[in-house]
Design a protein around this motif. Structure first.
Motif, short mmCIF file in Angstrom:
data_model
loop_
_atom_site.label_atom_id
_atom_site.label_comp_id
_atom_site.label_asym_id
_atom_site.label_seq_id
_atom_site.Cartn_x
_atom_site.Cartn_y
_atom_site.Cartn_z
N LEU A 189 0.83 -1.21 0.00
CA LEU A 189 0.00 0.00 0.00
C LEU A 189 0.86 1.26 0.00
N ASP A 190 1.92 1.25 0.80
CA ASP A 190 2.80 2.41 0.86
C ASP A 190 3.50 2.67 -0.47
N ASN A 191 3.87 1.60 -1.18
CA ASN A 191 4.53 1.75 -2.48
C ASN A 191 3.62 2.41 -3.51
N ASN A 192 2.31 2.34 -3.28
CA ASN A 192 1.35 2.93 -4.23
C ASN A 192 0.63 4.15 -3.66
N ASP A 193 1.17 4.71 -2.56
CA ASP A 193 0.60 5.92 -1.94
C ASP A 193 -0.87 5.75 -1.57
N ILE A 194 -1.18 4.61 -1.00
CA ILE A 194 -2.55 4.32 -0.58
C ILE A 194 -2.60 4.33 0.94
N PRO A 195 -3.66 4.88 1.55
CA PRO A 195 -3.75 4.90 3.03
C PRO A 195 -3.55 3.51 3.61
N LEU A 196 -2.73 3.41 4.65
CA LEU A 196 -2.41 2.11 5.23
C LEU A 196 -3.64 1.45 5.86
N GLU A 197 -4.65 2.27 6.20
CA GLU A 197 -5.86 1.69 6.80
C GLU A 197 -6.61 0.78 5.82
N VAL A 198 -6.28 0.83 4.54
CA VAL A 198 -6.93 -0.04 3.55
C VAL A 198 -6.63 -1.51 3.85
N LYS A 199 -5.61 -1.77 4.66
CA LYS A 199 -5.30 -3.16 5.03
C LYS A 199 -6.50 -3.84 5.66
N TYR A 200 -7.37 -3.08 6.34
CA TYR A 200 -8.55 -3.67 6.97
C TYR A 200 -9.56 -4.16 5.95
N LEU A 201 -9.40 -3.72 4.71
CA LEU A 201 -10.31 -4.14 3.65
C LEU A 201 -10.19 -5.65 3.41
N ALA A 202 -8.98 -6.19 3.56
CA ALA A 202 -8.78 -7.63 3.33
C ALA A 202 -9.56 -8.48 4.34
N ILE A 203 -9.81 -7.93 5.51
CA ILE A 203 -10.61 -8.66 6.51
C ILE A 203 -12.06 -8.75 6.05
N VAL A 204 -12.59 -7.64 5.55
CA VAL A 204 -13.96 -7.64 5.05
C VAL A 204 -14.07 -8.51 3.80
N GLU A 205 -13.06 -8.47 2.95
CA GLU A 205 -13.09 -9.21 1.70
C GLU A 205 -12.97 -10.72 1.91
N SER A 206 -12.00 -11.14 2.74
CA SER A 206 -11.67 -12.56 2.79
C SER A 206 -11.47 -13.13 4.18
N ALA A 207 -11.58 -12.31 5.24
CA ALA A 207 -11.26 -12.76 6.60
C ALA A 207 -9.83 -13.29 6.67
#
Length: 544
Positions: A189-207
């Motif tokens: 995420l950091d390499n693509n200048d995306i907010p680090l909080e997007v990591k929580y999206l993977a929990i909603v997507e796939s647990a």
């Protein structure tokens, strides 16, 4: 002093008395000195002629080229030495390992998360541990440090309290898994200048389940559809599904989210587009009359996407305030930085790696989730890697030549038809129960995961409760062999043959490496062994 005065007043002794006194003292001194010197004890030195049968002797000294001996010290081993003990695992620790492996390879979390998002309700929830005022203050602090719109509303409060009240155990387990996955997510995420909080999206997507698969076919941690995955360079073949590769899929997800943000200019809408597609978000904006705030267009989004962002924000809140809500997080067995990769030089299977470097097959599946058949292929022009714990990397690299030689020989023997390998009389049927997975069933019957897949035509590791599996148990094979053989295994003739006594830490493969020209199969055939387990102290024949 009186004593000194007496000395002074003493009359001087005449010369004769002095001479006699000195002579007497000298005689006494000489006599005492002679008595204090021990008499030299005569040592009887032993020669070979003095040996007694049954006694042990060692060289004591050499005089004028002749050897003299003394009796050796005979130290008998204790009966309860480590060689005579059966080494057993701590039962409580074994149970914990079993639960952890089940946790790593179970899809229960994904199923429950997926259901909660698609059937999300916004009714008021009674949860007195979290007051509305406290929640508003915390959301305000969270909103100040993220680019997402985390303003308080009654729907979000309902979701947060519902998760805290009904999904506490699931959240705790997800927090444990996050220790492994979040570092690699954050790097991408950091390499693509995306907010680090997007990591929580993977929990909603796939647990956080790399092999999670939705009802419409979206696969992996970031739930890529086949076409979208191909568009972002994620290869899908008979052997490999890179949508399940944590690193490659995270890179693809970061690139895709960056594109969506450039289109919508809002992270809430970018996440909604990631879930339902940019077209559905554009339609919702039109139907709402031109609003661009997620909460305003939510009624016009597909049902699943309508619950998507609230689930994401509720998850973010609970993770960010886990300590305040008393979550006790158990760290995972591995951290991402404690693993490393090896570029394979030929096709190799997980069960072979597990046997050779002593890593449980479930851990290999967890660390290498993109290989669909538990086989790492070798294809010219492709770059397939094997991820291992750091302590296993050294064992693999140090013995790489021998490992590939063993794999080549073992693979060639797998080409035999099924009837030559297994007796149909030993076949049994196993019905899958709740909590089962292939590795657990394989251990139960003493077989390999790859064998279970072969016998049942399985192309993935997914099982369903009630599914019937054909199994050829290893113990049945041993029974068949012993009954059809005229010579019991325990009376194998060792006369005139080289033997080896099994020690702690030995395996069939490590023993075969000690004797040039001897293979694992040779040792099995010469000793009537059908499995791979060895007992410490067993004497094996290691030559014809």
């Amino acid at each position: 002093m009186v004593y000194s005065e007496r000395l002074i007043l003493m009359k001087p002794m005449n010369r004769k008395h002095i001479t006699l006194t000195i002579g007497f003292l000298l005689c006494a001194l000489v006599s005492f000195g002679q008595d204090s010197i021990p008499k030299k004890k005569e040592i009887k030195r032993l020669t070979e002629a003095d040996f007694v049968e049954g006694e042990t002797y060692v060289i004591d000294t050499i005089i004028d080229g002749k050897n003299y001996f003394k009796k050796g010290i005979n130290i008998k081993p204790e009966i309860d030495s480590i060689q005579n003990r059966k080494l057993e695992d701590l039962p409580q620790a074994a149970v914990m390992d079993e639960k952890w492996l089940e946790e790593l390879y179970s899809n229960v979390l994904f199923d429950s998360i997926y259901e909660s998002v698609t059937t999300l309700k916004y009714d008021p929830v009674d949860y007195p541990e979290l007051s509305t005022d406290t929640l508003k203050a915390r959301l305000a602090r969270l909103n100040a440090r993220t680019p997402f719109n985390i303003e308080y509303n009654a729907s979000l409060e309902s979701v947060i309290k519902s998760y805290l009240k009904h999904r506490r155990n699931s959240m705790s387990r997800l927090m444990s898994l996050s220790h492994y996955y979040f570092p690699l997510f954050e790097e991408s995420l950091d390499n693509n200048d995306i907010p680090l909080e997007v990591k929580y999206l993977a929990i909603v997507e796939s647990a956080l389940k790399p092999k999670a698969r939705s009802r419409v076919g979206a696969t992996g941690l970031w739930q890529f559809m086949y076409g979208t995955g191909k568009e972002h360079g994620l290869d899908v073949s008979s052997y490999v599904d890179e949508r399940s590769d944590p690193i490659k899929s995270s890179k693809a997800a970061s690139e895709y989210l960056a594109r969506l943000y450039r289109i919508f200019g809002d992270w809430d809408l970018a996440l909604a587009a990631y879930n339902s597609g940019p077209g559905n978000v554009s339609k919702a904006i039109r139907r709402s009359g031109g609003y661009k705030n997620y909460w305003n267009i939510r009624p016009h989004l597909p049902r699943e996407t309508a619950g998507y962002l609230p689930a994401f924000l509720a998850t973010m809140y609970i993770f960010e305030y886990a300590e305040e809500h008393g979550f006790k997080i158990q760290p995972p067995q591995y951290h991402y930085v404690e693993t490393d990769t090896i570029h394979v030089k030929q096709m190799i299977s997980f069960d072979q790696v597990s046997e050779l470097v002593d890593v449980p097959i479930e851990e290999l599946q967890f660390l290498n989730p993109s290989y669909k058949l538990d086989i790492i292929p070798f294809i010219k022009g492709e770059d397939y890697t094997l991820r291992l714990p750091r302590e296993a990397i050294g064992r693999f690299v140090t013995n790489e030549t021998e490992i590939y030689a063993y794999v080549t020989e073992e693979m060639s023997k797998r080409e035999k038809p099924l009837p030559q390998l297994f007796d149909s009389k030993s076949k049994t049927t196993y019905r899958v129960r709740s909590g089962d997975y292939l590795g657990k069933i394989a251990r139960k019957f003493g077989v390999r995961v790859s064998q279970l897949k072969q016998w049942n035509g399985l192309r993935s590791n997914n099982l369903r409760i009630g599914q019937r599996l054909t199994v050829y148990p290893r113990h049945s094979n041993r029974k068949t062999v012993s009954s059809s053989s005229n010579t019991p295994k325990k009376v194998i003739n060792t006369a005139g043959k080289s033997t080896y006594k099994v020690r702690e830490g030995d395996s069939l493969w490590s023993i075969s490496q000690k004797f040039p020209g001897v293979s694992v199969q040779n040792i099995k055939e010469w000793n009537g062994i059908s499995g791979n387990k060895l007992k410490i102290g067993t004497t094996l024949v290691v030559s014809k």
